[in-house]
Design a protein around this motif. Sequence first.
Motif, mmCIF file in Angstrom:
data_model
loop_
_atom_site.group_PDB
_atom_site.id
_atom_site.type_symbol
_atom_site.label_atom_id
_atom_site.label_comp_id
_atom_site.label_asym_id
_atom_site.label_seq_id
_atom_site.Cartn_x
_atom_site.Cartn_y
_atom_site.Cartn_z
ATOM 1 N N THR A 59 -0.556 11.053 63.890
ATOM 2 C CA THR A 59 -2.022 10.354 63.796
ATOM 3 C C THR A 59 -2.383 10.617 61.846
ATOM 4 O OG1 THR A 59 -2.498 12.831 64.164
ATOM 5 C CG2 THR A 59 -2.192 11.506 66.008
ATOM 6 N N LEU A 60 -2.230 11.145 61.071
ATOM 7 C CA LEU A 60 -2.521 11.215 59.416
ATOM 8 C C LEU A 60 -1.501 10.662 59.073
ATOM 9 C CD1 LEU A 60 -4.110 13.483 58.321
ATOM 10 C CD2 LEU A 60 -2.585 14.495 57.929
ATOM 11 N N LEU A 61 -0.901 10.613 59.654
ATOM 12 C CA LEU A 61 -0.374 8.850 58.085
ATOM 13 C C LEU A 61 -0.992 7.745 58.967
ATOM 14 C CD1 LEU A 61 3.697 9.574 58.433
ATOM 15 C CD2 LEU A 61 2.014 9.996 56.926
ATOM 16 N N ALA A 62 -1.689 7.553 60.039
ATOM 17 C CA ALA A 62 -2.321 6.581 60.572
ATOM 18 C C ALA A 62 -2.966 5.989 60.000
ATOM 19 C CB ALA A 62 -1.892 6.415 61.926
ATOM 20 N N ILE A 63 -4.066 6.525 59.146
ATOM 21 C CA ILE A 63 -5.446 6.930 58.857
ATOM 22 C C ILE A 63 -5.186 6.816 57.121
ATOM 23 C CG2 ILE A 63 -6.936 7.886 60.407
ATOM 24 C CD1 ILE A 63 -6.803 10.076 58.222
ATOM 25 N N ALA A 64 -4.148 6.858 56.282
ATOM 26 C CA ALA A 64 -4.211 6.971 55.231
ATOM 27 C C ALA A 64 -3.687 5.595 54.397
ATOM 28 C CB ALA A 64 -2.104 7.633 54.906
ATOM 29 N N ASP A 65 -3.972 5.671 53.470
ATOM 30 C CA ASP A 65 -5.038 4.112 52.572
ATOM 31 C C ASP A 65 -3.336 3.536 52.101
ATOM 32 O OD1 ASP A 65 -7.763 3.104 53.889
ATOM 33 O OD2 ASP A 65 -7.640 4.870 52.783
ATOM 34 N N GLU A 66 -2.850 4.948 51.632
ATOM 35 C CA GLU A 66 -1.527 4.981 50.595
ATOM 36 C C GLU A 66 -0.877 6.384 51.330
ATOM 37 O OE1 GLU A 66 -0.238 4.983 45.674
ATOM 38 O OE2 GLU A 66 -2.578 5.176 47.206
ATOM 39 N N VAL A 67 0.430 5.756 51.014
ATOM 40 C CA VAL A 67 1.397 6.514 51.347
ATOM 41 C C VAL A 67 2.938 6.830 49.730
ATOM 42 C CG1 VAL A 67 3.223 7.119 52.649
ATOM 43 C CG2 VAL A 67 0.938 6.613 53.567
ATOM 44 N N ILE A 68 2.996 7.787 49.304
ATOM 45 C CA ILE A 68 3.466 7.055 48.499
ATOM 46 C C ILE A 68 5.252 8.145 48.560
ATOM 47 C CG2 ILE A 68 4.141 8.657 46.414
ATOM 48 C CD1 ILE A 68 1.234 8.924 45.859
ATOM 49 N N GLU A 69 6.122 8.186 49.100
ATOM 50 C CA GLU A 69 7.967 8.100 49.513
ATOM 51 C C GLU A 69 8.109 7.765 47.720
ATOM 52 O OE1 GLU A 69 8.035 6.554 53.649
ATOM 53 O OE2 GLU A 69 7.079 4.625 52.630
ATOM 54 N N ARG A 129 3.988 25.996 43.871
ATOM 55 C CA ARG A 129 3.742 27.798 44.317
ATOM 56 C C ARG A 129 3.438 27.512 45.588
ATOM 57 N NH1 ARG A 129 1.807 31.861 41.048
ATOM 58 N NH2 ARG A 129 1.533 31.926 38.962
ATOM 59 N N ARG A 130 4.050 25.801 45.766
ATOM 60 C CA ARG A 130 4.106 26.530 47.453
ATOM 61 C C ARG A 130 2.730 26.058 47.985
ATOM 62 N NH1 ARG A 130 9.636 25.215 48.648
ATOM 63 N NH2 ARG A 130 8.859 25.076 50.679
ATOM 64 N N PHE A 131 2.199 24.941 47.709
ATOM 65 C CA PHE A 131 0.031 25.046 48.688
ATOM 66 C C PHE A 131 0.495 23.668 49.573
ATOM 67 C CE2 PHE A 131 -0.782 28.962 45.677
ATOM 68 C CZ PHE A 131 -1.426 29.567 46.345
ATOM 69 N N VAL A 132 -0.121 23.885 50.758
ATOM 70 C CA VAL A 132 -0.666 23.078 50.858
ATOM 71 C C VAL A 132 -2.118 22.506 49.674
ATOM 72 C CG1 VAL A 132 -1.485 21.614 52.655
ATOM 73 C CG2 VAL A 132 0.346 23.176 52.889
ATOM 74 N N SER A 133 -1.988 21.340 49.109
ATOM 75 C CA SER A 133 -3.720 21.403 48.751
ATOM 76 C C SER A 133 -4.055 19.546 48.851
ATOM 77 C CB SER A 133 -3.029 20.975 47.170
ATOM 78 O OG SER A 133 -1.685 20.294 47.213
ATOM 79 N N ILE A 134 -4.882 19.188 48.511
ATOM 80 C CA ILE A 134 -5.609 18.451 48.735
ATOM 81 C C ILE A 134 -6.710 18.104 47.016
ATOM 82 C CG2 ILE A 134 -7.755 19.136 49.617
ATOM 83 C CD1 ILE A 134 -7.501 15.743 51.577
ATOM 84 N N GLY A 135 -7.332 17.451 47.216
ATOM 85 C CA GLY A 135 -7.909 16.442 45.679
ATOM 86 C C GLY A 135 -8.273 15.134 45.670
ATOM 87 N N ASN A 136 -8.275 14.613 44.680
ATOM 88 C CA ASN A 136 -9.152 12.736 44.847
ATOM 89 C C ASN A 136 -8.081 12.282 44.985
ATOM 90 O OD1 ASN A 136 -8.026 13.923 42.221
ATOM 91 N ND2 ASN A 136 -10.112 13.572 40.917
ATOM 92 N N LYS A 137 -7.790 11.007 45.311
ATOM 93 C CA LYS A 137 -7.193 10.444 45.109
ATOM 94 C C LYS A 137 -5.833 10.267 44.330
ATOM 95 C CE LYS A 137 -6.018 5.243 44.596
ATOM 96 N NZ LYS A 137 -6.667 3.592 44.621
ATOM 97 N N GLU A 138 -6.245 10.466 42.850
ATOM 98 C CA GLU A 138 -5.193 10.856 42.176
ATOM 99 C C GLU A 138 -4.566 11.392 41.702
ATOM 100 O OE1 GLU A 138 -8.419 7.556 40.649
ATOM 101 O OE2 GLU A 138 -8.675 9.563 41.843
ATOM 102 N N PHE A 139 -5.421 13.087 42.430
ATOM 103 C CA PHE A 139 -5.047 14.052 42.833
ATOM 104 C C PHE A 139 -2.890 14.045 43.719
ATOM 105 C CE2 PHE A 139 -3.678 18.202 45.622
ATOM 106 C CZ PHE A 139 -3.408 19.409 44.196
ATOM 107 N N ALA A 140 -2.894 13.327 44.746
ATOM 108 C CA ALA A 140 -1.954 13.349 45.418
ATOM 109 C C ALA A 140 -1.130 12.164 44.923
ATOM 110 C CB ALA A 140 -1.945 12.703 46.536
ATOM 111 N N GLN A 141 -1.276 10.967 43.554
ATOM 112 C CA GLN A 141 -0.714 10.421 43.066
ATOM 113 C C GLN A 141 -0.372 10.975 41.748
ATOM 114 O OE1 GLN A 141 -3.607 7.229 41.791
ATOM 115 N NE2 GLN A 141 -2.885 5.859 43.635
#
Length: 330
Positions: A320-330, A247-259
């Motif tokens: 600036t947001l990428l710089a604080i990320a512990d994990e980036v999924i590409e 549905r094209r929402f900008v979204s956030i949840g826990n760590k597993e949500f992004a994974q």
Amino acid sequence: MYGMGRREFVALLGGAAAAWPLAASAQQPGKVPRIGFLGAQSAYSYASQLEGFRLGLRDHGYVEGTTIVIEYRWAEGKYQRLRELVTELIRSNVDVIVTHGTPGALAAKQATTAIPIVVTLLGDPVASGIVVSLARPEANITGQSFFSPELAAKRIELLKDLLPQMTRVAVLMNPGNPVVIGAELQAMQTTAQSLKVELQQVLVAGPNEFESAFERMQQGPTAAVAVSDDSMLIANIRAIAAIATTRRFVSIGNKEFAQAGGMMGYGIDFFATYRRAAVFVDRILKGGKPADIPIEQATKFNTVINLKTTKALGLVVPPTLLAIADEVIE
């Protein structure tokens, strides 16, 4: 990419000496201890967390089915069944009860003051009335807390960092979780007001309501959603991530949500947390009193950004947001 290091937990100092029933005394030689595991969801949805817990038990020499017995009871998302299920565990003469989340902790606390209770994860144990204080639980309960109100508020900030033009954010929450609709909601509202963002509460009691819940949310290029840390939502995190992305929402949840395909994640490491819970069980089985074991607090959190998802939605993540990320999924 995956495989970031497990996050650490640090215990508050202090303890309260108290007399304790025989249920908390050291195990008799030759007796196989029995754990009662009270789950708010299903064994399938919590498979990873359970593996972490079993690994933690093995770290202390306990092998399920050989040197320790675990009795499982699962509410399958029906929180009203938790009291009935914990009563079954008490009748089966378990030595310690292990549960998770505020609903499970409250059900266990209301059912027994004699059997020690270990809660793998609590949002706000003091505000919810589960313990008097973190340093001195003064009850038959101990475990781990992760500052869920502050964590939930931080997710609103991260969404704003990713989408500066955001003026409204929907928050997916379970009305059956008192911490989520109480302290967490209040913290998010305070943060949202400071960022000049309107907060939309979207209540869902079960997975069958997910699609209709997203239909009630604001649509458009600045549509955003934050997923709260409730057991039912965590158990269905992949389904929620899929709907949010479709549905094209900008979204956030826990760590597993992004994974699982969501856009961003901010939270603790559940696997490590459940593994750590075995430390509390071991101390209790060796004679420790929950009232003397401070509730530990998470001190570090993971920020995960899924660039696959952001690119699919045509978003550019600020450096600036990428710089604080512990994990980036590409």
